[in-house]
Every structure is written in structure tokens, then in C-alpha cells.
Design a protein around this motif. Structure first.
Motif, PDB file in Angstrom:
ATOM      1  N   GLY A 131       0.809  -1.217   0.000  1.00  8.66           N
ATOM      2  CA  GLY A 131       0.000   0.000   0.000  1.00  8.66           C
ATOM      3  C   GLY A 131       0.835   1.257   0.000  1.00  8.66           C
ATOM      4  O   GLY A 131       0.311   2.355   0.214  1.00  8.66           O
ATOM      5  N   ARG A 132       2.151   1.109  -0.252  1.00  5.95           N
ATOM      6  CA  ARG A 132       3.061   2.246  -0.213  1.00  5.95           C
ATOM      7  C   ARG A 132       3.969   2.224  -1.452  1.00  5.95           C
ATOM      8  O   ARG A 132       4.259   1.164  -2.003  1.00  5.95           O
TER       9      ARG A 132
ATOM     10  N   SER B 182       2.179   6.473   1.531  1.00  8.60           N
ATOM     11  CA  SER B 182       1.024   5.619   1.249  1.00  8.60           C
ATOM     12  C   SER B 182       0.286   6.138   0.023  1.00  8.60           C
ATOM     13  O   SER B 182       0.243   7.353  -0.238  1.00  8.60           O
ATOM     14  N   PHE B 183      -0.314   5.225  -0.721  1.00  7.25           N
ATOM     15  CA  PHE B 183      -1.151   5.645  -1.841  1.00  7.25           C
ATOM     16  C   PHE B 183      -2.282   6.526  -1.311  1.00  7.25           C
ATOM     17  O   PHE B 183      -2.897   6.229  -0.287  1.00  7.25           O
ATOM     18  N   GLY B 184      -2.500   7.618  -1.974  1.00  2.00           N
ATOM     19  CA  GLY B 184      -3.488   8.583  -1.523  1.00  2.00           C
ATOM     20  C   GLY B 184      -2.888   9.742  -0.781  1.00  2.00           C
ATOM     21  O   GLY B 184      -3.549  10.776  -0.611  1.00  2.00           O
ATOM     22  N   SER B 185      -1.648   9.601  -0.332  1.00  3.82           N
ATOM     23  CA  SER B 185      -0.991  10.694   0.410  1.00  3.82           C
ATOM     24  C   SER B 185       0.496  10.759   0.078  1.00  3.82           C
ATOM     25  O   SER B 185       1.318  11.016   0.944  1.00  3.82           O
ATOM     26  N   LEU B 186       0.837  10.503  -1.190  1.00  3.98           N
ATOM     27  CA  LEU B 186       2.229  10.581  -1.610  1.00  3.98           C
ATOM     28  C   LEU B 186       2.715  12.023  -1.553  1.00  3.98           C
ATOM     29  O   LEU B 186       1.971  12.964  -1.822  1.00  3.98           O
ATOM     30  N   GLY B 187       3.996  12.194  -1.219  1.00  2.00           N
ATOM     31  CA  GLY B 187       4.564  13.527  -1.151  1.00  2.00           C
ATOM     32  C   GLY B 187       6.060  13.486  -1.307  1.00  2.00           C
ATOM     33  O   GLY B 187       6.693  12.421  -1.217  1.00  2.00           O
ATOM     34  N   PRO B 188       6.688  14.651  -1.554  1.00  2.00           N
ATOM     35  CA  PRO B 188       8.147  14.691  -1.704  1.00  2.00           C
ATOM     36  C   PRO B 188       8.843  14.419  -0.377  1.00  2.00           C
ATOM     37  O   PRO B 188       8.471  14.971   0.660  1.00  2.00           O
TER      38      PRO B 188
ATOM     39  N   ASP C 216       3.696  19.365  -8.275  1.00  2.00           N
ATOM     40  CA  ASP C 216       2.435  18.957  -8.929  1.00  2.00           C
ATOM     41  C   ASP C 216       2.231  17.442  -8.883  1.00  2.00           C
ATOM     42  O   ASP C 216       1.961  16.802  -9.912  1.00  2.00           O
ATOM     43  N   ILE C 217       2.356  16.869  -7.705  1.00  2.00           N
ATOM     44  CA  ILE C 217       2.158  15.427  -7.547  1.00  2.00           C
ATOM     45  C   ILE C 217       0.659  15.135  -7.498  1.00  2.00           C
ATOM     46  O   ILE C 217      -0.063  15.685  -6.673  1.00  2.00           O
ATOM     47  N   THR C 218       0.191  14.296  -8.395  1.00  2.00           N
ATOM     48  CA  THR C 218      -1.226  13.927  -8.428  1.00  2.00           C
ATOM     49  C   THR C 218      -1.360  12.409  -8.450  1.00  2.00           C
ATOM     50  O   THR C 218      -0.494  11.704  -8.975  1.00  2.00           O
ATOM     51  N   GLU C 219      -2.441  11.924  -7.873  1.00  2.00           N
ATOM     52  CA  GLU C 219      -2.772  10.496  -7.894  1.00  2.00           C
ATOM     53  C   GLU C 219      -4.202  10.331  -8.387  1.00  2.00           C
ATOM     54  O   GLU C 219      -5.117  10.973  -7.868  1.00  2.00           O
ATOM     55  N   THR C 220      -4.395   9.479  -9.382  1.00  2.00           N
ATOM     56  CA  THR C 220      -5.724   9.219  -9.930  1.00  2.00           C
ATOM     57  C   THR C 220      -5.908   7.722 -10.065  1.00  2.00           C
ATOM     58  O   THR C 220      -5.048   7.031 -10.635  1.00  2.00           O
ATOM     59  N   THR C 221      -7.016   7.215  -9.532  1.00  2.00           N
ATOM     60  CA  THR C 221      -7.332   5.792  -9.694  1.00  2.00           C
ATOM     61  C   THR C 221      -8.368   5.643 -10.802  1.00  2.00           C
ATOM     62  O   THR C 221      -9.475   6.167 -10.702  1.00  2.00           O
ATOM     63  N   ASP C 222      -7.993   4.955 -11.873  1.00  2.00           N
ATOM     64  CA  ASP C 222      -8.887   4.774 -13.015  1.00  2.00           C
ATOM     65  C   ASP C 222      -9.883   3.651 -12.751  1.00  2.00           C
ATOM     66  O   ASP C 222      -9.744   2.890 -11.790  1.00  2.00           O
TER      67      ASP C 222
END
Length: 430
Positions: free
Chosen positions: A251-252, A271-277, A287-293
Motif C-alpha cells: 500500500g506504499r 502511502s497511496f493517496g498521500s504521496l509527497g516529496p 504537482d504530484i497527483t494520484e488518480t485511480t482509473d
């Protein structure tokens, strides 16, 4: 009221002092295009008076189908009937009088109508046509789209891309600028990637988007466990990095960019959903974005700007110290937009270059509708520009018609056009 017995006072309802309606001298002339929404026109400005109510006068030609005049004097709607020219009398009224002004309303057909999602096209006069009959189109090299099953399809050079969502819904014509995927192997394979720090990889056995089988990247309790690939970068350039993956058992996720010359890192992790530098010693991360298709694929996109020139090592793995924690790698690229597959060498997607080949007048008004049903109106589009600027890469519909009445010339010889989005209106003197 007073008499010998006394007096009594009564009060009336409030008294209103009306000013009779008066219409300004002259008349209107409107030209609207069938199926194109109007920018609402406030006709009340041509009348004076108090507490005016507006309507089409008795005995007047009716408004064309799809148009409406509000009680406040605003003309709006989308013409839906056949081409026609009618004279409509607009009446303003209040309790002490009425005033009227005439309007010649012309409904015309578009010079070009294109529904790229349904692939329905019509030229001047509404005649059915093909995409090729009304457009020019070129693109150097291949490019991808999603077909009606959601699978990634590679199209040949000069083939327009009618794209779909992963659920099969038509999104329209995909138009993108050129871009290059610098990774040698964009997909999960043993060819262009190497394993580091005890990472174990096994086939995920998937079948996603017609080509992604996936690799399960499993760490051995070391947060340096990565799948790695080396590319060359230049200081200050901007890379839009996109990773296609699934969370796996951990999950990471960790994405690392390492300057091999001095051994410094920039990394995104968490963790997926809260990734950061987590670090930026090798360059900035933004501009970090996460999208679940809808097919369960997670797209992680970010902008990376290296602060050095030389060899960059890109690493992907589970962000965990727990042995056996995994993440599923599917594909990656260093370019924005549609997927660019590579195998043993970088690959470039050429720019899509459509054109409106049948438009012959100097200027046109265009209505653009995108795949999210947002829209743009382009007024006075010169045919020499070939294709309008787009706010989104997927164009669902386009309608074009000649701009107003053509060219009106001032005494200086300059051209004059008075337009409101999809309509031109003239006021003639009395």
C-alpha cells in the motif's frame, strides 16, 4: 371624510406613477446559427419607461423554434428549427401604454458541424459528409488511443485519434502536442530495467489495457529495493513523469530520482493517496497527483526538474521496511498526455495537426464542446489559423459558421464586426 358627527380617515393602496413605454428608433437584425446556443441578448435596452414587461406582439411572426423572450426582455435559447427569415415584433408594455420594435431574425445552417464522439459530420447546408471530406489531418509517427474496449491501440502516422474512456464511452477527437518518452522500456520487463537491493520481481499475470501484464516488485525489508533505469537529463529541463501501477500488499510507493554523478536523491514516497516529496537534493518535485482509473490502475504524475546534467537513475519500488511488502509496476513515461510505449529506445509522439479544410471565408465563429461537456466560443476565427486553441485535449463537437455578415467597412477602411459569441447584430437608424 368629515360631517357633524366627526371624521374618519382611509388609505388607498400605494399609488404608482408610470412612464409610458417608448422604443428607440430603428430596428434589429439578428443572424443565428441552428444548434448553436445564443449568448443571451438584453433587448430591454432599446426601450424606456417604467415597470416594463416584454412579449412578442400579437400578430407578429413567432420566434423561431428554440428561442424565447423573457418578461424582462432577454432573448435566449438554441435555434432548433429549419433555416428561415422571420420578422418578429417585440412589445414592451405597462399599465399606461405599449411600444414596439421590429427584429429581422435569420436562422442559418452551420458551414461545418462535426460530432467527433458520434463521428457524424455535415458541411454547408447540412449535407452529410465524412471526417476526411471536411478536415485535413497529419501527425508524424504513431500515437496511441483507447479503443471502445478500453485497450491501448497504436495508430499509424496521419491517422486521427478518436479516443474512448476506459469504460468505452467515446470522448471525441484527441489533439495533443508532440512529446517524448525518454525511458528505454516503458513497461514491466527485464530488458530495460534492473533490480537493486534485494528486490524480487515476478509477473503479476494481469491483462490491463490490452498490453500490461505487470511486475510484482517485492522488497526484502530494505527501503532501497527498487526497479531501476538510467536516462540522461539536462539541468533545468522539465520532465512530466507518470507511473502506472497498483498498490500491491504494501500500500506504499517510492519513486526515486538519483543523480549518479554525486549520489544525491530526490524522492516521492508514502502511502497511496498521500504521496509527497521526501527529498529534493537532485532537483525539484512539484504537482504530484494520484488518480485511480476505473480498471484499478493508479496514475501517479509529477513534475521533476533536475538540477544537474548527466545520468539520472529512476527507481520504483515499495516504500516499506517490511519484508514481502510489494507494489505492482505496469508502465511509466517521462511525457505528459497519452501513453507513449517504448522498447529498447526512447519514442516520440508527433503533434496531432488537424485542419478545417473546407472553410473558405476569411473569418468564422466556432463553438467547441469538450469531453467533459464544457465549451468555448471562438469569435472571428481566421481560416489561416487552421485549428483553434483547445482548453482540453479531447474535442467532442465543433460547429463553424461564417462570422456575422462578413466585413463592414469604416470610413478609414478598417473592418468592423459587432458580435456576441455566436451572433452578430446590427441596428439600423429610423
Amino acid at each position: 371624510a368629515i360631517d357633524v358627527g366627526g371624521s374618519i380617515t382611509g388609505y388607498s393602496a400605494p399609488l404608482i406613477s408610470y412612464i409610458a413605454p417608448l422604443a428607440a428608433a430603428g430596428s434589429w437584425q439578428f443572424v443565428f446559427v441552428r444548434t448553436m446556443p445564443l449568448a443571451p441578448l438584453d433587448l430591454s435596452a432599446a426601450f424606456s419607461g417604467t415597470d416594463l414587461a416584454f412579449a412578442v406582439a400579437a400578430g407578429s411572426d413567432p420566434l423561431p423554434a428554440g428561442l424565447a423572450l423573457s418578461a424582462g426582455g432577454v432573448l435566449s435559447g438554441t435555434p432548433s428549427g429549419a433555416s428561415a427569415v422571420v420578422t418578429v415584433t417585440v412589445e414592451a408594455s405597462n399599465p399606461v401604454g405599449t411600444a414596439q420594435r421590429s427584429a429581422q431574425v435569420e436562422i442559418t445552417e452551420a458551414d461545418l458541424f462535426a460530432d467527433y464522439a458520434a463521428q457524424i459530420y455535415a458541411g454547408a447546408g447540412g449535407a452529410s459528409a465524412s471526417f476526411a471530406a471536411l478536415h485535413s489531418f497529419t501527425r508524424p509517427g504513431t500515437a496511441t488511443r483507447h479503443d471502445a474496449t478500453g485497450a491501448i491501440e497504436i495508430l499509424t502516422a496521419d491517422a486521427p485519434r478518436f479516443d474512448h474512456s476506459l469504460d468505452g464511452e467515446a470522448r471525441g477527437l484527441l489533439v495533443e502536442t508532440g512529446a517524448t518518452n525518454r525511458l528505454l522500456d516503458s513497461e514491466a520487463s527485464a530488458g530495460g530495467w534492473s533490480m537493486a537491493a534485494g528486490l524480487a520481481a515476478a509477473s503479476a499475470g494481469l491483462s490491463l489495457r490490452g498490453r500490461w501484464t505487470g511486475l510484482v516488485l517485492t522488497g526484502g525489508g530494505n527501503d532501497s529495493a527498487r526497479l531501476e533505469q538510467i536516462i540522461t537529463v539536462t539541468a533545468g529541463e522539465t520532465l512530466r513523469f507518470t507511473l502506472f501501477c497498483q498498490p500491491g500488499s504494501s500500500g506504499r510507493l517510492m519513486i526515486q530520482f538519483r543523480d549518479l554523478g554525486v549520489g544525491q536523491n530526490s524522492a516521492v514516497r508514502g502511502s497511496f493517496g498521500s504521496l509527497g516529496p521526501a527529498s529534493s537534493a537532485a532537483g525539484g518535485l512539484q504537482d504530484i497527483t494520484e488518480t485511480t482509473d476505473s480498471d484499478g490502475v493508479v496514475r501517479v504524475s509529477l513534475t521533476y526538474t533536475p538540477n544537474f546534467t548527466g545520468d539520472l537513475r529512476v527507481g520504483i519500488g515499495p516504500d516499506t521496511l517490511v519484508a514481502g511488502g510489494s507494489v505492482v509496476f505496469l508502465a511509466a513515461q517521462t511525457a505528459q498526455g497519452s501513453y507513449i510505449p517504448t522498447l529498447a529506445a526512447p519514442a516520440t509522439r508527433g503533434a496531432d495537426m488537424p485542419g478545417l479544410s473546407t472553410l473558405s471565408a476569411p473569418f468564422y465563429d466556432l463553438a467547441l464542446t469538450y469531453d467533459d461537456d464544457s465549451s468555448d466560443a471562438v469569435v472571428g476565427f481566421p481560416t489561416s489559423s487552421v485549428w483553434p486553441a483547445m482548453a482540453r485535449p479531447h474535442l467532442k463537437r465543433l460547429t463553424a459558421h461564417r462570422a456575422g455578415f462578413g466585413t463592414l467597412t469604416l470610413s478609414t477602411g478598417a473592418a468592423l464586426l459587432r458580435e456576441t459569441d455566436a451572433a452578430l447584430y446590427l441596428e439600423t437608424p429610423a
